[in-house]
Design an enzyme around this catalytic site. Structure first.
Site, PDB file in Angstrom:
ATOM      1  N   SER A 117       0.856  -1.193   0.000  1.00 28.41           N
ATOM      2  CA  SER A 117       0.000   0.000   0.000  1.00 28.41           C
ATOM      3  C   SER A 117       0.888   1.237   0.000  1.00 28.41           C
ATOM      4  O   SER A 117       1.997   1.216   0.562  1.00 28.41           O
ATOM      5  CB  SER A 117      -0.882   0.020   1.254  1.00 28.41           C
ATOM      6  OG  SER A 117      -1.561   1.260   1.370  1.00 28.41           O
ATOM      7  N   TYR A 161      -1.699  -0.602  10.368  1.00 31.20           N
ATOM      8  CA  TYR A 161      -1.882  -1.110   9.006  1.00 31.20           C
ATOM      9  C   TYR A 161      -0.737  -0.651   8.107  1.00 31.20           C
ATOM     10  O   TYR A 161      -0.148  -1.446   7.361  1.00 31.20           O
ATOM     11  CB  TYR A 161      -3.220  -0.601   8.467  1.00 31.20           C
ATOM     12  CG  TYR A 161      -3.440  -0.789   6.984  1.00 31.20           C
ATOM     13  CD1 TYR A 161      -3.901  -2.001   6.480  1.00 31.20           C
ATOM     14  CD2 TYR A 161      -3.202   0.262   6.086  1.00 31.20           C
ATOM     15  CE1 TYR A 161      -4.110  -2.169   5.116  1.00 31.20           C
ATOM     16  CE2 TYR A 161      -3.406   0.101   4.733  1.00 31.20           C
ATOM     17  CZ  TYR A 161      -3.860  -1.114   4.242  1.00 31.20           C
ATOM     18  OH  TYR A 161      -4.060  -1.277   2.892  1.00 31.20           O
TER      19      TYR A 161
HETATM   20  P1  NAP Z   1     -11.664  -5.582   0.605  1.00 35.88           P
HETATM   21  O1  NAP Z   1     -12.537  -5.053  -0.467  1.00 35.88           O
HETATM   22  O2  NAP Z   1     -11.970  -5.247   2.038  1.00 35.88           O
HETATM   23  O3  NAP Z   1     -11.554  -7.173   0.448  1.00 35.88           O
HETATM   24  C1  NAP Z   1     -10.786  -7.897   1.355  1.00 35.88           C
HETATM   25  C2  NAP Z   1     -10.676  -9.332   0.884  1.00 35.88           C
HETATM   26  O4  NAP Z   1      -9.770 -10.029   1.764  1.00 35.88           O
HETATM   27  C3  NAP Z   1     -11.993 -10.082   0.918  1.00 35.88           C
HETATM   28  O5  NAP Z   1     -11.991 -10.983  -0.156  1.00 35.88           O
HETATM   29  C4  NAP Z   1     -11.916 -10.842   2.253  1.00 35.88           C
HETATM   30  O6  NAP Z   1     -12.694 -12.020   2.265  1.00 35.88           O
HETATM   31  C5  NAP Z   1     -10.437 -11.169   2.281  1.00 35.88           C
HETATM   32  N1  NAP Z   1      -9.862 -11.447   3.608  1.00 35.88           N
HETATM   33  C6  NAP Z   1      -9.842 -10.630   4.703  1.00 35.88           C
HETATM   34  N2  NAP Z   1      -9.197 -11.236   5.714  1.00 35.88           N
HETATM   35  C7  NAP Z   1      -8.803 -12.453   5.253  1.00 35.88           C
HETATM   36  C8  NAP Z   1      -8.120 -13.555   5.833  1.00 35.88           C
HETATM   37  N3  NAP Z   1      -7.687 -13.513   7.104  1.00 35.88           N
HETATM   38  N4  NAP Z   1      -7.911 -14.661   5.071  1.00 35.88           N
HETATM   39  C9  NAP Z   1      -8.343 -14.705   3.792  1.00 35.88           C
HETATM   40  N5  NAP Z   1      -8.997 -13.701   3.182  1.00 35.88           N
HETATM   41  C10 NAP Z   1      -9.229 -12.593   3.915  1.00 35.88           C
HETATM   42  O7  NAP Z   1     -10.142  -5.105   0.398  1.00 35.88           O
HETATM   43  P2  NAP Z   1      -9.392  -4.417  -0.843  1.00 35.88           P
HETATM   44  O8  NAP Z   1      -9.546  -2.948  -0.728  1.00 35.88           O
HETATM   45  O9  NAP Z   1      -9.727  -5.103  -2.117  1.00 35.88           O
HETATM   46  O10 NAP Z   1      -7.883  -4.727  -0.416  1.00 35.88           O
HETATM   47  C11 NAP Z   1      -7.135  -5.802  -0.971  1.00 35.88           C
HETATM   48  C12 NAP Z   1      -5.684  -5.541  -0.643  1.00 35.88           C
HETATM   49  O11 NAP Z   1      -5.294  -4.281  -1.169  1.00 35.88           O
HETATM   50  C13 NAP Z   1      -5.381  -5.486   0.862  1.00 35.88           C
HETATM   51  O12 NAP Z   1      -4.144  -6.093   1.134  1.00 35.88           O
HETATM   52  C14 NAP Z   1      -5.299  -4.004   1.132  1.00 35.88           C
HETATM   53  O13 NAP Z   1      -4.499  -3.705   2.253  1.00 35.88           O
HETATM   54  C15 NAP Z   1      -4.676  -3.512  -0.161  1.00 35.88           C
HETATM   55  N6  NAP Z   1      -4.883  -2.085  -0.426  1.00 35.88           N
HETATM   56  C16 NAP Z   1      -6.134  -1.572  -0.616  1.00 35.88           C
HETATM   57  C17 NAP Z   1      -6.285  -0.215  -0.864  1.00 35.88           C
HETATM   58  C18 NAP Z   1      -7.629   0.416  -1.074  1.00 35.88           C
HETATM   59  O14 NAP Z   1      -7.704   1.676  -1.075  1.00 35.88           O
HETATM   60  N7  NAP Z   1      -8.686  -0.327  -1.263  1.00 35.88           N
HETATM   61  C19 NAP Z   1      -5.150   0.613  -0.907  1.00 35.88           C
HETATM   62  C20 NAP Z   1      -3.904   0.055  -0.696  1.00 35.88           C
HETATM   63  C21 NAP Z   1      -3.774  -1.296  -0.472  1.00 35.88           C
HETATM   64  P3  NAP Z   1     -14.306 -12.005   2.628  1.00 35.88           P
HETATM   65  O15 NAP Z   1     -15.002 -11.407   1.422  1.00 35.88           O
HETATM   66  O16 NAP Z   1     -14.635 -13.444   2.841  1.00 35.88           O
HETATM   67  O17 NAP Z   1     -14.456 -11.146   3.852  1.00 35.88           O
END
Ligand code: NAP
Length: 248
Positions: free
Chosen positions: A143, A157
């Protein structure tokens, strides 16, 4: 050679977009999720509609037994692993460091850091030349928070993503001669459900004006970079990063 990828946290957000793009690029896809079986099933159905192979596997990446079962399932259902996307990640409600307790820190670090290590370990065991594998590629989802620190929101985080950056460099150098490339993407403000976990579903809209490009990013834009890093087009890139943050 057929390509098989495990994408952790692929039921929603960046993981789901990556799963769909991977299927279009010819991968058989293992869609890991934590609890949302319906969302994971919808991603698998979309992939099968494309004529590609996919399986959904529930597993908590923070638990060693779950990770072993995840990889065994993928081996059995899809065949030899060629790629891993360490995407599963969590954050908790906005809070200054001065209020954080050990339980919160343990949860965030377990999913974001330990989970990525455990999954990478299983991927290396399968892909390393020295273990009889055929090589492969790993992409870690870090991130921009790793560089910005996320003050007053979630420094825990941000620090977990700093650990992922260091992990990416170290593992890349450790397994380069084993035919495995390890890279990372650093997304900025991407429009997904994760911001609601922080207690502010509209965070994207509050912060978009601080982005030089004056807009939020979309999961598909992160997925494209992940697919490039996985592909042979990135064959001489390892231990490196792509920032996907609109210039921030
Ligand atoms: P999201 O929409 O909240 O989705 C999270 C996903 O992770 C869901 O599929 C969830 O499964 C799964 N998950 C959570 N805890 C888990 C665990 N312990 N074991 C297995 N699966 C798990 O998140 P996102 O925004 O797409 O983020 C994805 C990645 O990108 C993360 O690493 C996040 O830190 C990174 N990121 C995101 C952003 C942003 O602005 N969105 C920015 C920088 C980095 P369920 O559906 O079953 O709950």
């Amino acid at each position: 050679m057929s390509q098989t990828v495990i994408i952790t946290g692929a039921s929603r957000g960046i993981g789901a977009a990556t799963a769909r793009q991977a299927a279009k690029a010819g991968y058989a896809v293992c869609v890991n999720y934590l609890s949302n079986a319906e969302a994971a099933g919808a991603v698998v159905a979309d992939i099968r509609d494309l004529g590609a192979r996919a399986v959904a596997v529930q597993a908590d990446v923070a638990h060693d037994d779950d990770v072993l079962r995840l990889f065994e399932n993928a081996d059995r259902e899809l065949g030899p692993l060629t790629a891993l996307v360490n995407n599963a990640g969590i954050l908790e409600h906005h809070m200054p460091v001065v209020e954080m307790d050990a339980a919160r820190l343990a949860r965030v670090l377990a999913t974001n850091v330990t989970g990525s290590f455990l999954c990478a370990r299983e991927a290396v065991r399968r892909m390393a030349f020295s273990r009889g594998g055929a090589g492969g590629a790993i992409v870690n989802v870090s991130s921009m928070a790793a560089r910005l620190g996320s003050p007053n929101e979630y420094v825990d985080y941000a620090a977990s993503k700093g650990a992922i950056d260091t992990f990416t460099i170290g593992l890349a150098r450790e397994v380069a001669a084993d035919g495995i490339r390890v890279n990372a993407v650093r997304p900025g403000i991407i429009d997904t459900d994760i911001h609601a976990s922080g207690g502010e579903p509209d965070r994207v809209f509050r912060l978009r004006d601080a982005v030089p490009m004056k807009r939020e990013g979309h999961a598909e834009e992160v997925a494209s970079a992940i697919l490039w890093l996985l592909s042979d087009a990135a064959s001489y890139s390892t231990g490196t990063f792509i920032d996907i943050s609109g210039g921030r």
